[in-house]
Design a protein around this motif. Structure first.
Motif, PDB file in Angstrom:
ATOM      1  N   ALA A   1       0.906  -1.180  -0.057  1.00 14.91           N
ATOM      2  CA  ALA A   1       0.012  -0.083   0.016  1.00 14.91           C
ATOM      3  C   ALA A   1       0.872   1.264  -0.025  1.00 14.91           C
ATOM      4  CB  ALA A   1      -0.906  -0.081   1.247  1.00 14.91           C
ATOM      5  N   ILE A   2       1.979   1.287   0.836  1.00 18.59           N
ATOM      6  CA  ILE A   2       2.715   2.462   0.945  1.00 18.59           C
ATOM      7  C   ILE A   2       3.561   2.574  -0.420  1.00 18.59           C
ATOM      8  CG2 ILE A   2       4.885   3.325   1.830  1.00 18.59           C
ATOM      9  CD1 ILE A   2       4.228   1.926   4.551  1.00 18.59           C
ATOM     10  N   ALA A   3       3.781   1.603  -0.849  1.00 19.40           N
ATOM     11  CA  ALA A   3       4.413   1.497  -2.265  1.00 19.40           C
ATOM     12  C   ALA A   3       3.800   2.172  -3.515  1.00 19.40           C
ATOM     13  CB  ALA A   3       5.212   0.354  -2.829  1.00 19.40           C
ATOM     14  N   LEU A   4       2.469   1.687  -3.225  1.00 20.31           N
ATOM     15  CA  LEU A   4       1.750   2.218  -4.533  1.00 20.31           C
ATOM     16  C   LEU A   4       1.310   3.767  -4.101  1.00 20.31           C
ATOM     17  CD1 LEU A   4      -1.189  -0.599  -4.244  1.00 20.31           C
ATOM     18  CD2 LEU A   4       0.160   0.249  -6.307  1.00 20.31           C
ATOM     19  N   PHE A   5       1.227   4.220  -3.023  1.00 28.08           N
ATOM     20  CA  PHE A   5       1.018   5.598  -2.769  1.00 28.08           C
ATOM     21  C   PHE A   5       2.242   6.398  -3.227  1.00 28.08           C
ATOM     22  CE2 PHE A   5      -2.412   5.053   0.747  1.00 28.08           C
ATOM     23  CZ  PHE A   5      -3.091   5.719   0.015  1.00 28.08           C
TER      24      PHE A   5
END
Length: 248
Positions: A106-110
């Motif tokens: 999720a963090i990488a997607l953001f």
């Protein structure tokens, strides 16, 4: 089961539209639904394979896969995904690995950039990254593309369409290797009958994945889909970590 199948179809549609299989969200939904954690990786990996197979073929036919560039990465990740699938895990360990993996995804997607210029990335770093994600994919029952692709965007490994093509192929190969490890670990007979109870989910992702792949990004912006996916994956990650360890 109808509700779960509907959610699977929706997830397959969204993920297929951006070249992913959806394994991370399938595993989260199955865990939250109370499915036996030993069956979760098997179901999720089969769903992954169904969703990304068509996309991988289309990407390859379109000339977006540089085999000389991607084969070393796949040859490193696949054996480690297989090895990860062989490792027996307790439920709390499985949920923790899955929750942390989803949170990192999720963090990488953001953080993923919308536009970028490709640059040269050291091959040893790429091989180590591919192997590490492959092992994690096998342990947690996902294809690994949802984490690998955002990292490749962050380091500007290639243009977005080529990263999407690689992610689809990466998910397919790692899902097949991880599934083989899971089957050898638990035994085909012990998994076959319970897994057949969730056959409706396989049909749901087949329909959703094909529709998502055909529609592609025609109607929804990649950025909007990415942000929505990040929010859903992050929420599922926190729920799984809560389920495994209780309030922090």
């Amino acid at each position: 089961m109808i509700w779960l199948a509907s959610l699977f179809a929706l997830v397959a549609f969204v993920y297929a539209s951006v070249g992913f299989g959806g394994g991370s969200t399938y595993t989260a939904l199955l865990a939250l639904w109370g499915v036996d954690y030993r069956l979760i990786p098997v179901i999720a990996l089969v769903c992954n394979i169904i969703v990304v197979t068509g996309g991988s073929i289309r990407f390859a036919r379109a000339g977006l896969v540089s085999w000389r560039q991607v084969l070393p990465l796949l040859l490193v990740s696949a054996p480690l995904a297989f090895a990860g699938g062989l490792v027996p895990l307790k439920q709390v360990v499985f949920l923790t690995i899955l929750g942390c993996t989803l949170l990192a995804s999720a963090i990488a997607l953001f953080l993923q950039a919308d536009k970028m210029t490709p640059r040269t990335v050291p091959k040893p770093f790429l091989l180590a990254l591919s192997g590490g994600v492959g092992l994690l994919a096998g342990l947690s029952g996902i294809g690994g593309g949802i984490f690998m692709a955002p990292v490749l965007h962050l380091i500007r490994w290639a243009e977005p369409r080529r990263i999407a093509a690689f992610a689809s192929l990466y998910i397919l190969i790692n899902s097949a290797a991880g599934l083989l490890g899971q089957i050898l670990k638990s035994g085909a007979q012990s998994l076959a009958e319970p897994a057949l109870q969730y056959g409706l989910l396989l049909g749901a992702v087949l329909v959703g994945g094909q529709l998502g792949s055909l529609f592609g990004m025609r109607y929804l912006s990649p950025r909007l889909l990415r942000v929505l996916t990040a929010i859903l994956v992050g929420y599922a990650a926190l729920r799984l970590l809560w389920q495994a360890h209780g309030p922090f």
